[in-house]
Design a protein around this motif. Structure first.
Motif, PDB file in Angstrom:
ATOM      1  N   ALA A 324      14.602   2.309  26.216  1.00 31.81           N
ATOM      2  CA  ALA A 324      13.162   2.102  26.438  1.00 31.81           C
ATOM      3  C   ALA A 324      12.762   2.500  27.859  1.00 31.81           C
ATOM      4  N   THR A 325      13.609   2.182  28.822  1.00 34.65           N
ATOM      5  CA  THR A 325      13.324   2.577  30.208  1.00 34.65           C
ATOM      6  C   THR A 325      13.267   4.096  30.343  1.00 34.65           C
ATOM      7  N   ALA A 326      14.215   4.772  29.683  1.00 35.58           N
ATOM      8  CA  ALA A 326      14.227   6.238  29.739  1.00 35.58           C
ATOM      9  C   ALA A 326      12.983   6.824  29.075  1.00 35.58           C
ATOM     10  N   VAL A 327      12.584   6.266  27.929  1.00 34.16           N
ATOM     11  CA  VAL A 327      11.405   6.765  27.208  1.00 34.16           C
ATOM     12  C   VAL A 327      10.138   6.553  28.027  1.00 34.16           C
ATOM     13  N   ASN A 328       9.997   5.370  28.605  1.00 34.61           N
ATOM     14  CA  ASN A 328       8.797   5.091  29.407  1.00 34.61           C
ATOM     15  C   ASN A 328       8.732   5.975  30.648  1.00 34.61           C
ATOM     16  N   SER A 329       9.893   6.205  31.256  1.00 32.18           N
ATOM     17  CA  SER A 329       9.910   7.078  32.436  1.00 32.18           C
ATOM     18  C   SER A 329       9.521   8.496  32.064  1.00 32.18           C
ATOM     19  N   LEU A 330       9.965   8.964  30.888  1.00 30.01           N
ATOM     20  CA  LEU A 330       9.599  10.302  30.456  1.00 30.01           C
ATOM     21  C   LEU A 330       8.108  10.410  30.169  1.00 30.01           C
ATOM     22  N   GLU A 331       7.558   9.378  29.516  1.00 28.53           N
ATOM     23  CA  GLU A 331       6.143   9.436  29.131  1.00 28.53           C
ATOM     24  C   GLU A 331       5.215   9.302  30.332  1.00 28.53           C
ATOM     25  N   HIS A 332       5.435   8.256  31.131  1.00 30.90           N
ATOM     26  CA  HIS A 332       4.489   7.976  32.212  1.00 30.90           C
ATOM     27  C   HIS A 332       4.947   8.540  33.561  1.00 30.90           C
ATOM     28  N   GLY A 333       6.255   8.586  33.782  1.00 31.25           N
ATOM     29  CA  GLY A 333       6.739   9.243  34.988  1.00 31.25           C
ATOM     30  C   GLY A 333       6.547  10.749  34.907  1.00 31.25           C
ATOM     31  N   GLY A 334       6.779  11.309  33.708  1.00 31.93           N
ATOM     32  CA  GLY A 334       6.509  12.723  33.485  1.00 31.93           C
ATOM     33  C   GLY A 334       5.046  13.036  33.273  1.00 31.93           C
ATOM     34  N   GLN A 335       4.205  12.005  33.149  1.00 27.73           N
ATOM     35  CA  GLN A 335       2.748  12.141  33.020  1.00 27.73           C
ATOM     36  C   GLN A 335       2.379  13.099  31.873  1.00 27.73           C
ATOM     37  N   VAL A 336       2.881  12.774  30.697  1.00 28.11           N
ATOM     38  CA  VAL A 336       2.602  13.616  29.528  1.00 28.11           C
ATOM     39  C   VAL A 336       1.106  13.572  29.190  1.00 28.11           C
ATOM     40  N   GLY A 337       0.469  12.429  29.380  1.00 27.42           N
ATOM     41  CA  GLY A 337      -0.967  12.338  29.140  1.00 27.42           C
ATOM     42  C   GLY A 337      -1.753  13.233  30.071  1.00 27.42           C
ATOM     43  N   MET A 338      -1.336  13.322  31.322  1.00 26.28           N
ATOM     44  CA  MET A 338      -1.989  14.208  32.280  1.00 26.28           C
ATOM     45  C   MET A 338      -1.815  15.669  31.865  1.00 26.28           C
TER      46      MET A 338
END
Length: 408
Positions: A324-338
């Motif tokens: 879950a930590t890896a997934v969240n980092s990819l989504e929000h750390g990688g700023q996929v929404g941006m």
């Protein structure tokens, strides 16, 4: 005594003429006829004082415009009022964009810290003896996982990285609008249509990039990806028929060249960024669903630690938290929404160029079009090309796989 009397008589005789003169002047002033001047109007302040006041209030330097005397002063005042509102909106969107970028970093750090702490406590609970230590570690792990799940659901719903990108785009576009209004004032020949057009652009931008979250927030997971639209809709007009050679910078060759550029934009650039936006949206949906699911699994695994001799509860509690930590980092750390919002904004940029070209081509009166040579130069600059490269692109549009834009 006689000397004193003589001197006083001499002083009195010298002062009498001056007293008579003053009395005559005062009498003349009192008896002077009254002159009716009518209504006295105060002189109007020069426009430079208005510009100085605008600079002081907004904090932005404004170019001095030598407006012609034929321009309506009310139109000029309204355009300056719109400029003041636009400058204020630039600051608002800039500040809120920074705030929402902070949300993304702080929420991601907090959620990852809680998730990893929950996974660690689940592992320690498996090593603890039965009784109070085991129960304390289990409950702490479950509480942390549940709290992380709640925060993650909120974060996935609002997508702070996408919100920050929206506000950055809004600040940039409002700055661009301010420059456009300054250019309009500098060129002169102002009328109420310029005011209405500026107002429509402000309202369209406000609708495209809303400030509040509740009620008017843009849909973060739309069913269909469409280009961003921040400009007012233009009325469709019938195409011009007849000779246009040399009229307002337009020729048949230039018109055909612009049509070919629009064709390349629609078939290649616009389609490419819509496709990239769809892929980014699918990835973001998958990650947004996976993150909370994994933290829930971690909470379930932690709740069963110590109740069975099997190792699956510990494995679930620890591994689910790590993933879950890896997934969240990819989504929000990688700023996929941006990234999705960036692709959507780029597609909107190409759509704006397309509509601008076609609105000019479809304008019935050639003299009401934007000057053809100026439009060609603007399109070339927007696509990152020289005029010769733009002409070459139009010439090989049908047989080339080249994209129109060299910027994106």
């Amino acid at each position: 005594m006689a000397g004193i009397q003589v001197s006083s008589n001499l002083l009195l005789s010298k002062s009498l003429p001056s007293l008579r003169c003053r009395r005559e002047i005062v009498g003349a002033r009192v008896n002077a006829p009254r002159v009716h001047l009518g209504v006295v109007s105060h002189p109007k302040l020069p426009s430079r004082y208005l510009v100085d006041e605008m600079e002081t209030r907004t904090g932005y330097p404004i170019a001095r415009h030598d407006t012609k005397s034929s321009d309506d002063p009310m139109v000029i005042a309204k355009l300056y009022a719109i400029m003041e509102a636009v400058a204020d909106r630039v600051e608002m969107h800039k500040n809120i964009g920074e705030q929402r970028d902070n949300w993304n970093r702080l929420l991601l750090t907090s959620i990852n810290a809680m998730t990893l702490s929950g996974a660690t406590m689940a592992g320690l609970a498996a090593l603890a003896a039965e009784g109070s230590p085991l129960m304390a570690l289990k409950l702490s792990s479950i509480v942390l996982y549940v709290a992380a799940t709640g925060l993650l659901l909120v974060m996935n719903k609002i997508q702070p990285s996408q919100l920050a990108e929206e506000q950055r785009n809004a600040a940039r576009l409002f700055k661009q609008l301010r420059v456009q209004i300054e250019t309009t004032l500098a060129l002169g020949k102002l009328d109420i249509n310029d005011v209405n057009e500026a107002m429509e652009k402000v309202l369209a931008l406000a609708k495209a990039y809303p400030l509040p979250l509740l009620g008017s927030m843009l849909e973060k997971f739309p069913s269909k990806v469409e280009p961003a639209r921040w400009w007012p809709k233009q009325r469709s007009k019938q195409g011009f028929v007849g000779k246009i050679e040399g009229n307002n910078g337009w020729t048949r060759t230039l018109e055909e060249e612009m049509r070919q550029v629009v064709r390349v934009l629609k078939q290649k650039d616009l389609a490419e960024y819509i496709d990239l936006g769809s892929k980014a949206l699918k990835l973001n949906k998958m990650l947004a669903i996976s993150g909370p699911l994994l933290t829930i699994l971690g909470a379930l695994g932690s709740s069963f630690v110590g109740t069975t001799d099997c190792s699956w509860p510990v494995m679930m509690g620890v591994v689910a938290g790590a993933v879950a930590t890896a997934v969240n980092s990819l989504e929000h750390g990688g700023q996929v929404g941006m990234v999705f919002e960036m692709y959507r904004g780029n597609a909107g940029f190409f759509k704006l160029i397309e509509e601008n070209i076609m609105s000019n081509i479809n304008e019935k009166d050639v003299e009401r079009r934007e000057n053809g040579e100026i439009l060609e130069m603007k399109v070339a600059l927007q696509l990152g090309r020289s005029l010769s490269e733009l002409k070459q692109l139009a010439a090989i549009a049908e047989c080339s796989e080249e994209f129109a834009s060299k910027l994106f």
